[in-house]
Write a protein that holds these residues in place. Sequence first.
Motif, PDB file in Angstrom:
ATOM      1  N   VAL A   1      -8.969 -18.133  26.560  1.00 28.27           N
ATOM      2  CA  VAL A   1      -8.280 -17.900  27.830  1.00 28.27           C
ATOM      3  C   VAL A   1      -8.763 -16.597  28.448  1.00 28.27           C
ATOM      4  N   LEU A   2      -9.180 -16.654  29.699  1.00 25.39           N
ATOM      5  CA  LEU A   2      -9.489 -15.464  30.489  1.00 25.39           C
ATOM      6  C   LEU A   2      -8.265 -15.157  31.356  1.00 25.39           C
ATOM      7  N   LEU A   3      -7.742 -13.946  31.219  1.00 21.57           N
ATOM      8  CA  LEU A   3      -6.502 -13.557  31.884  1.00 21.57           C
ATOM      9  C   LEU A   3      -6.788 -12.690  33.099  1.00 21.57           C
ATOM     10  N   GLY A   4      -6.079 -12.977  34.192  1.00 22.71           N
ATOM     11  CA  GLY A   4      -6.170 -12.149  35.393  1.00 22.71           C
ATOM     12  C   GLY A   4      -4.791 -11.765  35.898  1.00 22.71           C
ATOM     13  N   ASN A   5      -4.650 -10.538  36.392  1.00 23.40           N
ATOM     14  CA  ASN A   5      -3.424 -10.065  37.035  1.00 23.40           C
ATOM     15  C   ASN A   5      -3.636 -10.070  38.548  1.00 23.40           C
ATOM     16  N   SER A   6      -2.812 -10.806  39.267  1.00 25.37           N
ATOM     17  CA  SER A   6      -3.002 -10.907  40.720  1.00 25.37           C
ATOM     18  C   SER A   6      -2.179  -9.894  41.502  1.00 25.37           C
ATOM     19  N   TYR A   7      -1.096  -9.402  40.902  1.00 25.39           N
ATOM     20  CA  TYR A   7      -0.142  -8.525  41.598  1.00 25.39           C
ATOM     21  C   TYR A   7       0.329  -9.155  42.907  1.00 25.39           C
TER      22      TYR A   7
ATOM     23  N   PRO B   1       1.133 -12.859  37.957  1.00 21.55           N
ATOM     24  CA  PRO B   1       1.383 -11.729  38.868  1.00 21.55           C
ATOM     25  C   PRO B   1       1.197 -10.382  38.185  1.00 21.55           C
ATOM     26  N   SER B   2       1.713 -10.234  36.958  1.00 18.91           N
ATOM     27  CA  SER B   2       1.536  -8.979  36.210  1.00 18.91           C
ATOM     28  C   SER B   2       1.904  -9.201  34.760  1.00 18.91           C
ATOM     29  N   ILE B   3       1.002  -8.824  33.865  1.00 19.15           N
ATOM     30  CA  ILE B   3       1.268  -8.969  32.445  1.00 19.15           C
ATOM     31  C   ILE B   3       2.328  -7.979  31.983  1.00 19.15           C
ATOM     32  N   VAL B   4       2.647  -6.977  32.808  1.00 16.76           N
ATOM     33  CA  VAL B   4       3.696  -6.017  32.466  1.00 16.76           C
ATOM     34  C   VAL B   4       5.058  -6.711  32.401  1.00 16.76           C
ATOM     35  N   ASN B   5       5.261  -7.723  33.244  1.00 19.05           N
ATOM     36  CA  ASN B   5       6.502  -8.485  33.225  1.00 19.05           C
ATOM     37  C   ASN B   5       6.575  -9.271  31.920  1.00 19.05           C
ATOM     38  N   PRO B   6       7.619  -9.045  31.089  1.00 22.37           N
ATOM     39  CA  PRO B   6       7.685  -9.723  29.785  1.00 22.37           C
ATOM     40  C   PRO B   6       7.656 -11.245  29.878  1.00 22.37           C
ATOM     41  N   SER B   7       8.147 -11.799  30.967  1.00 22.77           N
ATOM     42  CA  SER B   7       8.130 -13.261  31.113  1.00 22.77           C
ATOM     43  C   SER B   7       6.701 -13.779  31.145  1.00 22.77           C
ATOM     44  N   PHE B   8       5.824 -13.061  31.845  1.00 29.30           N
ATOM     45  CA  PHE B   8       4.432 -13.501  31.941  1.00 29.30           C
ATOM     46  C   PHE B   8       3.650 -13.153  30.677  1.00 29.30           C
ATOM     47  N   SER B   9       4.054 -12.096  29.971  1.00 34.58           N
ATOM     48  CA  SER B   9       3.441 -11.805  28.670  1.00 34.58           C
ATOM     49  C   SER B   9       3.707 -12.943  27.700  1.00 34.58           C
ATOM     50  N   ALA B  10       4.950 -13.423  27.680  1.00 40.28           N
ATOM     51  CA  ALA B  10       5.304 -14.531  26.802  1.00 40.28           C
ATOM     52  C   ALA B  10       4.527 -15.790  27.172  1.00 40.28           C
ATOM     53  N   LEU B  11       4.375 -16.030  28.467  1.00 38.23           N
ATOM     54  CA  LEU B  11       3.597 -17.184  28.924  1.00 38.23           C
ATOM     55  C   LEU B  11       2.156 -17.087  28.439  1.00 38.23           C
ATOM     56  N   ALA B  12       1.540 -15.905  28.612  1.00 39.45           N
ATOM     57  CA  ALA B  12       0.149 -15.720  28.199  1.00 39.45           C
ATOM     58  C   ALA B  12      -0.021 -15.971  26.711  1.00 39.45           C
ATOM     59  N   HIS B  13       0.944 -15.517  25.920  1.00 34.95           N
ATOM     60  CA  HIS B  13       0.882 -15.727  24.471  1.00 34.95           C
ATOM     61  C   HIS B  13       0.910 -17.210  24.130  1.00 34.95           C
ATOM     62  N   GLN B  14       1.810 -17.953  24.748  1.00 40.40           N
ATOM     63  CA  GLN B  14       1.930 -19.373  24.443  1.00 40.40           C
ATOM     64  C   GLN B  14       0.721 -20.166  24.938  1.00 40.40           C
ATOM     65  N   VAL B  15       0.198 -19.813  26.101  1.00 38.73           N
ATOM     66  CA  VAL B  15      -1.007 -20.493  26.608  1.00 38.73           C
ATOM     67  C   VAL B  15      -2.185 -20.235  25.675  1.00 38.73           C
TER      68      VAL B  15
ATOM     69  N   ILE C   1      -7.913 -23.644  35.575  1.00 42.60           N
ATOM     70  CA  ILE C   1      -7.096 -22.435  35.561  1.00 42.60           C
ATOM     71  C   ILE C   1      -5.610 -22.793  35.697  1.00 42.60           C
ATOM     72  N   ILE C   2      -4.786 -21.983  35.074  1.00 40.22           N
ATOM     73  CA  ILE C   2      -3.333 -22.041  35.233  1.00 40.22           C
ATOM     74  C   ILE C   2      -2.940 -20.901  36.153  1.00 40.22           C
ATOM     75  N   VAL C   3      -2.228 -21.214  37.211  1.00 36.62           N
ATOM     76  CA  VAL C   3      -1.801 -20.216  38.196  1.00 36.62           C
ATOM     77  C   VAL C   3      -0.291 -20.089  38.106  1.00 36.62           C
ATOM     78  N   ALA C   4       0.194 -18.914  37.699  1.00 37.53           N
ATOM     79  CA  ALA C   4       1.623 -18.718  37.469  1.00 37.53           C
ATOM     80  C   ALA C   4       2.284 -18.055  38.669  1.00 37.53           C
ATOM     81  N   ALA C   5       3.354 -18.694  39.135  1.00 33.75           N
ATOM     82  CA  ALA C   5       4.274 -18.098  40.115  1.00 33.75           C
ATOM     83  C   ALA C   5       3.600 -17.631  41.393  1.00 33.75           C
TER      84      ALA C   5
END
Length: 344
Positions: free
Chosen positions: A92-98, A67-81, A119-123
């Motif tokens: 990994v190609l990263l996309g922000n869906s908002y 949804p947004s890399i600004v959210n620290p929860s999703f930043s942590a997810l992106a790092h681990q993936v 692809i991994i689709v978060a939340a």
Amino acid sequence: MANIRDVARRAGVSISSVSNLLNHRAHQMSAETQLRIERAMDELHYRPQRMPPRTSGQPTIIGLLVPSIVNPSFSALAHQVDLSARAYRYRVLLGNSYRQEEEERAFITDMFAHGVRGIIVAASDIRQTHFVRCAEQGMRIVSYDNRFSGSMAADTRLVDSVSMDNVEAGRLAANHLIERGCRQIVFATEAALTLSRSNKIDGFLAALRSHQLPAYERVIEGNASSEYGDTEMFELGRALVSRILAMTPRPDGIVAINDALGIGLMTGLRAAGVRIPQQISIVGIDNISLAGFSEPGLTSVMPPLAAMAQLMVERLIKRINDPLLPPGEFLFPPTLIGRQSVKD
């Protein structure tokens, strides 16, 4: 269960070194390094699931939509993936869906154009038509933090689901406050509810009812200026403070929907002269890195993010290489990390 990171840590080598050994590239390391890795695998009883060989010319890229890399929860997810993908020599190609459908559709289109097939689709609501069509067209998808509905038969599922047990996370947070003597407990969240947010609230309310504590009007919701508030959780936490302090009786314990909102709450409460945890105890959910550096340190419910990320990457690669492998649902237990934001 040990994973590739545990082996690397025990052997004192990089994850890529362990990956080289697992993928028959031991010639790239010294005999001493190989011996340390093999010894670490034996000590940890690590038995990796072998990946099928990659087809020649197949793209070594997977997508991650958050949804947004600004959210620290999703930043942590992106790092681990990213760490997990690198272990298998994928990028990994990263996309922000908002959380906007047009952004999700555009990301899917881009992935197909780049030859990406996983692809991994978060939340996000994986039941949306564009995700269903994407899976039907051959894209392998892992849905993160969005469980299958109980009515969905196993043979109709098109994607994998990997999630923390969010009901248990809400229950664990509430029980911790109750065990520490809190009785006037509330749950603070953004008003726009996702499935994972709803599940956390369900677990929270179940814990209150099991201890015969009042469950009515225990959920305090705030409205962010952007839908779902993914980029505004710190600010939303501060904004909810005046409403919480106006409640009668005043809450003595708060479960925050995530750590960012919890840290915002603590900032606002301290500014209002409230002592934490002496007057109000707070528990967050996610255990972002900032939780340990806040003042006081924020007690939080932690998902096993590294293990979840590794499984998601493995599932994508396996299903890309084996189209007949059926999708599955994988649920991970949360763990509570105690810090100073809850009274003894």
